[in-house]
Design a protein around this motif. Structure first.
Motif, PDB file in Angstrom:
ATOM      1  N   HIS A 192       0.822  -1.214   0.000  1.00 54.90           N
ATOM      2  CA  HIS A 192       0.000   0.000   0.000  1.00 54.90           C
ATOM      3  C   HIS A 192       0.858   1.267   0.000  1.00 54.90           C
ATOM      4  N   LEU A 193       2.038   1.205   0.587  1.00 55.71           N
ATOM      5  CA  LEU A 193       2.897   2.382   0.656  1.00 55.71           C
ATOM      6  C   LEU A 193       3.647   2.645  -0.643  1.00 55.71           C
ATOM      7  N   LEU A 194       4.059   1.570  -1.319  1.00 57.32           N
ATOM      8  CA  LEU A 194       4.965   1.728  -2.447  1.00 57.32           C
ATOM      9  C   LEU A 194       4.313   1.673  -3.824  1.00 57.32           C
ATOM     10  N   ILE A 195       3.165   0.981  -3.924  1.00 50.30           N
ATOM     11  CA  ILE A 195       2.482   0.924  -5.217  1.00 50.30           C
ATOM     12  C   ILE A 195       2.143   2.327  -5.746  1.00 50.30           C
ATOM     13  N   PRO A 196       1.650   3.248  -4.899  1.00 51.65           N
ATOM     14  CA  PRO A 196       1.345   4.599  -5.416  1.00 51.65           C
ATOM     15  C   PRO A 196       2.561   5.339  -5.971  1.00 51.65           C
ATOM     16  N   LEU A 197       3.779   4.882  -5.617  1.00 53.90           N
ATOM     17  CA  LEU A 197       4.997   5.552  -6.068  1.00 53.90           C
ATOM     18  C   LEU A 197       5.489   5.052  -7.421  1.00 53.90           C
ATOM     19  N   GLN A 198       4.766   4.079  -8.036  1.00 49.67           N
ATOM     20  CA  GLN A 198       5.249   3.491  -9.282  1.00 49.67           C
ATOM     21  C   GLN A 198       5.272   4.496 -10.431  1.00 49.67           C
ATOM     22  N   ASP A 199       4.423   5.526 -10.361  1.00 50.93           N
ATOM     23  CA  ASP A 199       4.433   6.544 -11.412  1.00 50.93           C
ATOM     24  C   ASP A 199       5.680   7.417 -11.317  1.00 50.93           C
ATOM     25  N   LEU A 200       6.184   7.579 -10.082  1.00 52.52           N
ATOM     26  CA  LEU A 200       7.385   8.388  -9.881  1.00 52.52           C
ATOM     27  C   LEU A 200       8.652   7.591 -10.152  1.00 52.52           C
ATOM     28  N   CYS A 201       8.622   6.320  -9.770  1.00 50.07           N
ATOM     29  CA  CYS A 201       9.784   5.444  -9.964  1.00 50.07           C
ATOM     30  C   CYS A 201       9.291   4.059 -10.393  1.00 50.07           C
ATOM     31  N   PRO A 202       9.471   3.684 -11.656  1.00 57.27           N
ATOM     32  CA  PRO A 202       8.938   2.422 -12.193  1.00 57.27           C
ATOM     33  C   PRO A 202       9.363   1.171 -11.429  1.00 57.27           C
ATOM     34  N   VAL A 203      10.491   1.257 -10.685  1.00 49.38           N
ATOM     35  CA  VAL A 203      10.969   0.064  -9.990  1.00 49.38           C
ATOM     36  C   VAL A 203       9.954  -0.433  -8.964  1.00 49.38           C
ATOM     37  N   PHE A 204       9.134   0.456  -8.430  1.00 50.16           N
ATOM     38  CA  PHE A 204       8.138   0.067  -7.433  1.00 50.16           C
ATOM     39  C   PHE A 204       7.000  -0.760  -8.043  1.00 50.16           C
ATOM     40  N   ASN A 205       6.991  -0.846  -9.366  1.00 51.10           N
ATOM     41  CA  ASN A 205       5.964  -1.641 -10.039  1.00 51.10           C
ATOM     42  C   ASN A 205       6.057  -3.123  -9.686  1.00 51.10           C
ATOM     43  N   VAL A 206       7.252  -3.564  -9.243  1.00 47.95           N
ATOM     44  CA  VAL A 206       7.429  -4.987  -8.919  1.00 47.95           C
ATOM     45  C   VAL A 206       6.544  -5.410  -7.751  1.00 47.95           C
ATOM     46  N   PHE A 207       6.122  -4.457  -6.930  1.00 53.74           N
ATOM     47  CA  PHE A 207       5.281  -4.797  -5.780  1.00 53.74           C
ATOM     48  C   PHE A 207       3.864  -5.182  -6.193  1.00 53.74           C
ATOM     49  N   ARG A 208       3.537  -4.995  -7.469  1.00 48.88           N
ATOM     50  CA  ARG A 208       2.239  -5.434  -7.963  1.00 48.88           C
ATOM     51  C   ARG A 208       2.203  -6.945  -8.137  1.00 48.88           C
ATOM     52  N   TYR A 209       3.372  -7.559  -8.270  1.00 47.02           N
ATOM     53  CA  TYR A 209       3.437  -8.973  -8.610  1.00 47.02           C
ATOM     54  C   TYR A 209       3.428  -9.849  -7.359  1.00 47.02           C
ATOM     55  N   ILE A 210       2.492 -10.780  -7.325  1.00 48.00           N
ATOM     56  CA  ILE A 210       2.347 -11.678  -6.185  1.00 48.00           C
ATOM     57  C   ILE A 210       3.591 -12.538  -6.004  1.00 48.00           C
ATOM     58  N   THR A 211       4.158 -13.019  -7.102  1.00 48.51           N
ATOM     59  CA  THR A 211       5.337 -13.895  -7.005  1.00 48.51           C
ATOM     60  C   THR A 211       6.494 -13.178  -6.317  1.00 48.51           C
ATOM     61  N   PHE A 212       6.720 -11.907  -6.673  1.00 43.21           N
ATOM     62  CA  PHE A 212       7.804 -11.126  -6.060  1.00 43.21           C
ATOM     63  C   PHE A 212       7.563 -10.978  -4.560  1.00 43.21           C
ATOM     64  N   ARG A 213       6.350 -10.622  -4.187  1.00 40.73           N
ATOM     65  CA  ARG A 213       6.053 -10.401  -2.773  1.00 40.73           C
ATOM     66  C   ARG A 213       6.058 -11.707  -1.978  1.00 40.73           C
ATOM     67  N   ALA A 214       5.655 -12.814  -2.607  1.00 42.87           N
ATOM     68  CA  ALA A 214       5.672 -14.107  -1.918  1.00 42.87           C
ATOM     69  C   ALA A 214       7.104 -14.543  -1.611  1.00 42.87           C
ATOM     70  N   ILE A 215       8.002 -14.324  -2.573  1.00 42.19           N
ATOM     71  CA  ILE A 215       9.406 -14.688  -2.365  1.00 42.19           C
ATOM     72  C   ILE A 215      10.009 -13.885  -1.226  1.00 42.19           C
ATOM     73  N   TYR A 216       9.753 -12.590  -1.227  1.00 43.50           N
ATOM     74  CA  TYR A 216      10.342 -11.749  -0.191  1.00 43.50           C
ATOM     75  C   TYR A 216       9.647 -11.892   1.155  1.00 43.50           C
ATOM     76  N   ALA A 217       8.398 -12.319   1.131  1.00 43.32           N
ATOM     77  CA  ALA A 217       7.727 -12.644   2.394  1.00 43.32           C
ATOM     78  C   ALA A 217       8.401 -13.850   3.036  1.00 43.32           C
ATOM     79  N   ALA A 218       8.786 -14.828   2.201  1.00 47.32           N
ATOM     80  CA  ALA A 218       9.486 -16.015   2.696  1.00 47.32           C
ATOM     81  C   ALA A 218      10.859 -15.639   3.250  1.00 47.32           C
ATOM     82  N   ILE A 219      11.596 -14.834   2.501  1.00 48.44           N
ATOM     83  CA  ILE A 219      12.942 -14.423   2.938  1.00 48.44           C
ATOM     84  C   ILE A 219      12.864 -13.618   4.233  1.00 48.44           C
TER      85      ILE A 219
END
Length: 359
Positions: free
Chosen positions: A4-31
């Motif tokens: 919720h904090l970083l998705i709104p920032l994707q327009d300012l910095c495209p790198v935050f777009n990765v937080f839209r992906y469930i696979t990315f967040r699932a991996i980092y939730a595990a780590i």
């Protein structure tokens, strides 16, 4: 929270777009969950040791286990904390399924905590009376089902592994079925937790397999292609499953033979219950019989032993139940029992994944 904090920032910095992906967040939730357990593990173990929160060993159990008396217990608190924090950090908190699985994890953990505290304070290996455990488990499971019903998320049809067009509708009987799945999974994991790392190993495998299934079930196109029920929004539970896997791996670091800490009922009841809840949400309740086959066999061995003992006036099928003690008393070293059960769990997990195509 990060979602919720970083998705709104994707327009300012495209790198935050990765937080839209469930696979990315699932991996980092595990780590992240694994890192929490690994980092806090030594402190927690020492804390439990100072509080004299040690394991109470059953006198009727294998004599080789008596040396484990006093080993710090209630490691499940560490697992629950890591999973909860990691899930809240990486998941979409507007998803009702996230709150449901956390509800089961924490509330079943509370039942286990009461049980563990009674064992530790009273030095009684029996802990909380079985009937009270069951009453609380049933109530919590029914609340879980009521929330699904309130949000119009309750599907009373079953998905049968290996059969693509077989979806029996249980109707009103689905309510007791929910209770059976969640409480059954909870108690089965609890019964398996008798050797160092025996329960957490197969649990990690189960959580990983269900992490895959919830992701696929939440994706409309993939679910349609694989002929599995599509459950809108269920993919977000992948973050929860990832956190379970990560926290489980971190805990196994300290729980592997010889164990520095045990998870206690606070861990086994909560982990098993959450696994059952995920199975209900993703409409793969019967798959749990395959993927969680180790837990099923452990629970069945106890039920068969008790039933046979009562009907035959004291005779036994196994030397001791649950069945892992039977193999110990046959002369198998504890590490051999554990690793062989892990191997079987891997095979069962792969068999469960194969049902995606064999139908």
């Amino acid at each position: 929270m990060l979602y919720h904090l970083l998705i709104p920032l994707q327009d300012l910095c495209p790198v935050f777009n990765v937080f839209r992906y469930i696979t990315f967040r699932a991996i980092y939730a595990a780590i992240f969950a694994m890192a929490i357990v690994l980092f806090l593990g030594p402190w927690f173990i020492e804390k439990m040791r100072r509080l004299k929160a040690g394991q109470t060993i059953r006198v009727e159990g294998p004599k080789t286990h008596l040396k484990k008396e006093g080993t710090p217990s209630m490691g499940g608190l560490l697992i629950i904390g890591a999973v909860t924090v990691s899930t809240l950090l990486w998941a979409n908190l507007k998803n009702v399924y996230i709150w449901l699985v956390l509800w089961i994890l924490v509330s079943f953990g509370c039942i286990g905590l009461i049980d563990d505290l009674k064992k530790i304070r009273l030095k009684d290996s029996r802990g909380l009376a079985g009937r009270w455990k069951l009453v609380f488990q049933i109530l919590i499971s029914l609340i879980f089902g009521m929330v699904l019903y309130k949000f119009d998320l309750l599907d009373t049809r079953l998905s049968v592994p290996f059969f693509k067009n077989l979806h029996p509708d249980l109707g009103v009987f689905y309510w007791p079925f929910i209770v059976l799945v969640i409480t059954g999974a909870s108690n089965a994991v609890n019964l398996t937790d008798g050797l160092d790392g025996l329960a957490i190993g197969p649990f990690i495998i189960c959580a990983a397999v269900y992490g895959l299934f919830v992701y696929l079930a939440g994706h409309f196109e993939l679910a349609r292609y694989l002929l599995i029920p599509h459950v809108k929004g269920a993919g977000e539970i992948s973050i929860f499953c990832g956190a379970l896997v990560g926290a489980g791996l971190g805990f196994l670091w300290y729980n592997s033979y010889p164990a520095e800490i045990f998870m206690g009922d606070v861990g086994s009841l909560s982990l098993g219950g959450s696994l059952g809840a995920v199975a209900v949400i993703v409409k793969q309740e019967l798959l749990l019989l395959i993927v969680g086959g180790i837990f099923v066999v452990e629970a069945l061995s106890v039920m068969l032993q008790v039933a046979y003992f009562k009907t035959t006036g004291g005779k036994r099928i196994f030397r001791m139940a649950p069945i892992h003690h039977h193999f110990e008393l046959k002369g198998w070293p504890e590490p051999k029992v554990i690793v062989r059960f892990w191997i079987l769990a891997v095979i069962l997990g792969l068999l469960g994944v194969s049902t995606l195509k064999l139908r």
